[in-house]
Design a protein around this motif. Structure first.
Motif, PDB file in Angstrom:
ATOM      1  N   ILE A 121      -4.191   0.577  -3.366  1.00  0.00           N
ATOM      2  CA  ILE A 121      -5.345  -0.231  -2.976  1.00  0.00           C
ATOM      3  C   ILE A 121      -6.275  -0.357  -4.178  1.00  0.00           C
ATOM      4  O   ILE A 121      -6.717   0.640  -4.736  1.00  0.00           O
ATOM      5  CB  ILE A 121      -6.100   0.417  -1.792  1.00  0.00           C
ATOM      6  CG1 ILE A 121      -5.185   0.551  -0.581  1.00  0.00           C
ATOM      7  CG2 ILE A 121      -7.332  -0.402  -1.442  1.00  0.00           C
ATOM      8  CD1 ILE A 121      -5.811   1.303   0.582  1.00  0.00           C
ATOM      9  N   GLY A 146      -3.353  -6.284   0.640  1.00  0.00           N
ATOM     10  CA  GLY A 146      -2.616  -5.209   1.317  1.00  0.00           C
ATOM     11  C   GLY A 146      -3.350  -4.655   2.525  1.00  0.00           C
ATOM     12  O   GLY A 146      -2.790  -4.597   3.628  1.00  0.00           O
ATOM     13  N   PRO A 147      -4.629  -4.234   2.369  1.00  0.00           N
ATOM     14  CA  PRO A 147      -5.357  -3.722   3.536  1.00  0.00           C
ATOM     15  C   PRO A 147      -5.522  -4.764   4.642  1.00  0.00           C
ATOM     16  O   PRO A 147      -5.412  -4.428   5.829  1.00  0.00           O
ATOM     17  CB  PRO A 147      -6.718  -3.325   2.953  1.00  0.00           C
ATOM     18  CG  PRO A 147      -6.460  -3.042   1.519  1.00  0.00           C
ATOM     19  CD  PRO A 147      -5.365  -3.992   1.116  1.00  0.00           C
ATOM     20  N   ILE A 167       0.813  -1.218   0.000  1.00  0.00           N
ATOM     21  CA  ILE A 167       0.000   0.000   0.000  1.00  0.00           C
ATOM     22  C   ILE A 167       0.846   1.268   0.000  1.00  0.00           C
ATOM     23  O   ILE A 167       0.570   2.213  -0.737  1.00  0.00           O
ATOM     24  CB  ILE A 167      -0.956   0.013   1.210  1.00  0.00           C
ATOM     25  CG1 ILE A 167      -1.959  -1.128   1.069  1.00  0.00           C
ATOM     26  CG2 ILE A 167      -1.666   1.351   1.333  1.00  0.00           C
ATOM     27  CD1 ILE A 167      -2.836  -1.313   2.272  1.00  0.00           C
TER      28      ILE A 167
END
Length: 136
Positions: free
Chosen positions: A47, A57-58, A35
């Motif tokens: 994102i 990623g999140p 990110i």
């Protein structure tokens, strides 16, 4: 010898916390790299929540932070265990049935470490423990 093992057993809860913190930090770096582009070398992808891969990623970043803090530890560990299992089976397993050949050792290990934390809890060095008055 029994005396030494008894004295080591007293450290078990603290090393449980250490396992959670280190695992969270290691996972967090994957999300931060995807990110934020930090640490450099993996290329920040940003994102893109329109794809399954875009959610990694999140999940890694937020899940890693929650694990480091020891906040919502058990449900977070459950989600991360499932997330890393999916990563193994979707990304690595199709390449080879052997983790050493498909590069999936880390995903498999994360899966079982987080699954262990679902049952073991966060340990004493956690916000969960502090919010519950020191109880695991």
């Amino acid at each position: 010898m029994a005396r030494r093992s008894t004295s080591l057993a007293g450290w078990e809860p603290h090393f449980l916390s250490l396992l959670r913190i280190v695992s969270g930090l290691l996972l967090l770096q994957h999300g931060a790299q995807k990110i934020l582009g930090f640490p450099p070398g993996g290329g920040g992808q940003g994102i893109n929540l329109s794809t399954l891969a875009g959610w990694s990623g999140p999940i890694e970043l937020v899940g890693g932070v929650l694990m480091v803090l020891g906040l919502f530890s058990r449900p977070t560990a459950f989600i991360l265990s499932g997330f890393t299992a999916v990563a193994y089976w979707m990304v690595h397993a199709p390449q080879s049935p052997y983790p050493i050949n498909n590069g999936g050792e880390l995903a498999a290990l994360y899966c079982f470490v987080f699954l262990y934390l679902v049952f073991a809890g966060p340990g004493p060095w956690s916000l969960d423990s502090a919010l519950r008055g020191g109880r695991r």
